[in-house]
Scaffold this active site. Structure first.
Site, short mmCIF file in Angstrom:
data_model
loop_
_atom_site.label_atom_id
_atom_site.label_comp_id
_atom_site.label_asym_id
_atom_site.label_seq_id
_atom_site.Cartn_x
_atom_site.Cartn_y
_atom_site.Cartn_z
N HIS A 57 0.88 -1.17 0.00
CA HIS A 57 0.00 0.00 0.00
C HIS A 57 0.92 1.22 0.00
O HIS A 57 2.02 1.16 0.57
CB HIS A 57 -0.82 0.09 1.28
N GLU B 272 -9.88 -13.32 -2.80
CA GLU B 272 -9.11 -13.78 -1.64
C GLU B 272 -9.80 -14.97 -0.97
O GLU B 272 -11.00 -14.92 -0.71
CB GLU B 272 -8.96 -12.64 -0.63
N HIS C 250 -11.97 -14.17 2.07
CA HIS C 250 -13.17 -13.35 1.89
C HIS C 250 -14.34 -14.15 1.36
O HIS C 250 -15.47 -14.01 1.84
CB HIS C 250 -12.86 -12.16 0.98
N ASP D 3 -6.96 -14.56 7.78
CA ASP D 3 -5.71 -14.34 7.03
C ASP D 3 -4.60 -15.30 7.46
O ASP D 3 -3.46 -14.88 7.72
CB ASP D 3 -5.22 -12.88 7.19
N ASP E 187 -1.69 -13.08 0.97
CA ASP E 187 -2.20 -11.98 1.80
C ASP E 187 -2.58 -12.58 3.15
O ASP E 187 -3.76 -12.83 3.43
CB ASP E 187 -3.42 -11.32 1.13
C1 GCO Z 1 -8.06 -7.41 4.21
C2 GCO Z 1 -7.65 -7.33 2.77
C3 GCO Z 1 -6.41 -6.55 2.55
C4 GCO Z 1 -6.20 -6.22 1.09
C5 GCO Z 1 -5.09 -5.26 0.97
C6 GCO Z 1 -4.70 -4.97 -0.45
O1 GCO Z 1 -8.99 -8.13 4.46
O2 GCO Z 1 -7.46 -6.75 5.06
O3 GCO Z 1 -7.53 -8.62 2.29
O4 GCO Z 1 -5.31 -7.25 3.05
O5 GCO Z 1 -5.96 -7.34 0.32
O6 GCO Z 1 -5.46 -4.09 1.61
O7 GCO Z 1 -5.70 -4.31 -1.07
MN MN Z 2 -6.62 -9.31 0.48
MN MN Z 3 -8.35 -10.32 3.98
#
Ligand code: GCO
Ligand code: MN
Ligand code: MN
Length: 391
Positions: A55, A218, A221, A258, A292
């Site tokens: 970022h 992702e 998600h 994550d 991620d």
């Molecule tokens: C989350 C997201 C982030 C994004 C990242 C890149 O749930 O926090 O997955 O990790 O992927 O901000 O855009």
């Molecule tokens: Mn992500």
């Molecule tokens: Mn995430």
């Protein structure tokens, strides 16, 4: 050589925010030191990663002057060159600053929307300067708790206007950059707009520069939404829209965990790698394999590198298992395409004649109902391959 150690051609990447995560959570402060971007680059190179993503504010702290920015970027570029790492993807932090508490591109206040666009223009320039070819949009705060605060149709429209605006900027600058939209159903907002990869795919079809926009699905998600991640990714691939991917692990019904790739639901992870690597046929995904995810809060800095190595090693272990599974004659025999030269041509491209022929087919539907499919055996074979009981 160890066949499971990462190689540059595997295109494994991590975010500065992932290996740099110091273990903070909503209930407690960090449990390990905050490392500089340069030392994260060094650590990633040591464990065999190919690239690092960021970022804007992971590298250049919010509010830095132009001179500070240039100094920070120069030092980061030096670290990249020294350790042979690339920056394939960049993104904008549109969620940490309190100004974004009501969202960024969808916020009700036009001044917030203006700031979000301007910040993203600068962050795109930064990403391109570092060599990024993909720019991710994750609308972390683009959502609501108080649903009555805006017409949700207006939110979608504002999102479209923002993405159209930024695409036009990229075109006008002549940048070689594509956008990848990342969906998430909730967290940190109660409900986030465009909640799944499927929502995103339709939204993209309404954009002015639709060809330069794809998705960044992702694992966590789609799983939080209780959906099949593999199906979401497959739909994106089939549409030619899988521009990037966020790999991690997650259990259904939990907050966004994550976790280390493959650490939960190994069967789904196996099916995902099988799909991405194309071992079941079809096109292979050629973009970066981005993790991620972050290490458990129990870890110190060494544990972070155990975590990163684990993500990559598990991916390669699963790729090898997927290859063996799809080469297994018993597996092939169960899933082999059952081509039927008389019927297949009738099933697509409607004509009145085909419709009549379909209606006239003399099909024994009772026999169809009795036909054994052997999916119990197929699924057990997958388990056997996963457990190393079959080569
Ligand atoms: C989350 C997201 C982030 C994004 C990242 C890149 O749930 O926090 O997955 O990790 O992927 O901000 O855009
Ligand atoms: Mn992500
Ligand atoms: Mn995430």
């Amino acid at each position: 050589m160890d066949p499971y150690s990462p190689r540059p051609e595997d295109r494994f990447t991590f975010g500065l925010w992932t290996v740099g995560n110091p273990g903070r959570d909503p209930f407690g402060p960090r449990t390990r030191p905050v490392l500089s971007p340069e030392s994260l680059v060094e650590g990633l190179a040591r464990c065999g990663a190919w690239g690092v993503n960021l970022h804007d504010n992971d590298l250049v702290p919010f509010g830095s002057t132009a001179a500070e920015r240039d100094r920070i970027v120069a030092s980061f570029k030096q670290a990249l060159a020294a350790h042979g790492l690339v920056v394939p993807m960049a993104t904008t932090n549109l969620f940490s600053h309190p100004a974004f508490k009501d969202g960024a591109f969808t916020a009700n206040d036009p001044e917030v929307r203006a700031f979000a666009l301007a910040k993203t223009l600068d962050a795109i320039d930064l990403g391109v300067e570092l060599g990024a070819k993909t720019y991710v949009f994750w609308g972390g705060r683009e959502g609501v708790e108080a649903e009555a605060c805006r017409d949700p149709r207006e939110a979608v429209k504002r999102m479209r206007e923002a993405v159209d605006f930024l695409c036009a900027y990229v075109v006008e600058q002549g940048y070689d950059l594509r956008f990848a939209l990342e969906a998430k159903p909730n967290e940190p907002r109660g409900d986030i707009y465009l909640a799944t990869t499927g929502h995103m795919l339709h939204f993209i079809s309404t954009l002015e520069h639709e060809q330069m926009v794809g998705v960044n699905p992702e694992v966590a998600h789609e799983t939080m939404a209780g959906l099949s991640f593999v199906h979401g990714v497959a739909q994106a691939m089939e549409a030619g829209k899988l521009f990037h991917i966020d790999l991690n692990a997650q259990r259904i019904g939990r907050y966004d965990q994550d976790l280390r790739f493959g650490s939960e639901d190994l069967k789904q992870a196996f099916c995902l790698v099988r799909l991405l690597e194309g071992t079941l046929g079809g096109e292979r995904y050629s973009g970066p394999r981005h993790f991620d995810a972050h290490a458990y809060r129990t870890e110190d800095s060494d544990g972070v590198w155990d975590f990163a190595a684990g993500c990559m090693r598990t991916y390669k272990l699963l790729a090898a298992r997927a290859e063996a599974f799809d080469a297994d004659p018993e597996v092939r025999a169960i899933i082999e395409d059952q081509a039927d030269s008389a019927i297949d041509p009738l099933l697509s491209n409607f004509t009145p004649a085909k419709a009549a022929q379909l209606r006239a087919l003399d099909l024994d539907v009772d026999a169809l109902g009795e036909r054994a499919l052997r999916y119990e055996r197929l699924d057990q074979l997958m388990v056997e391959h996963l457990m190393g009981a079959r080569e």
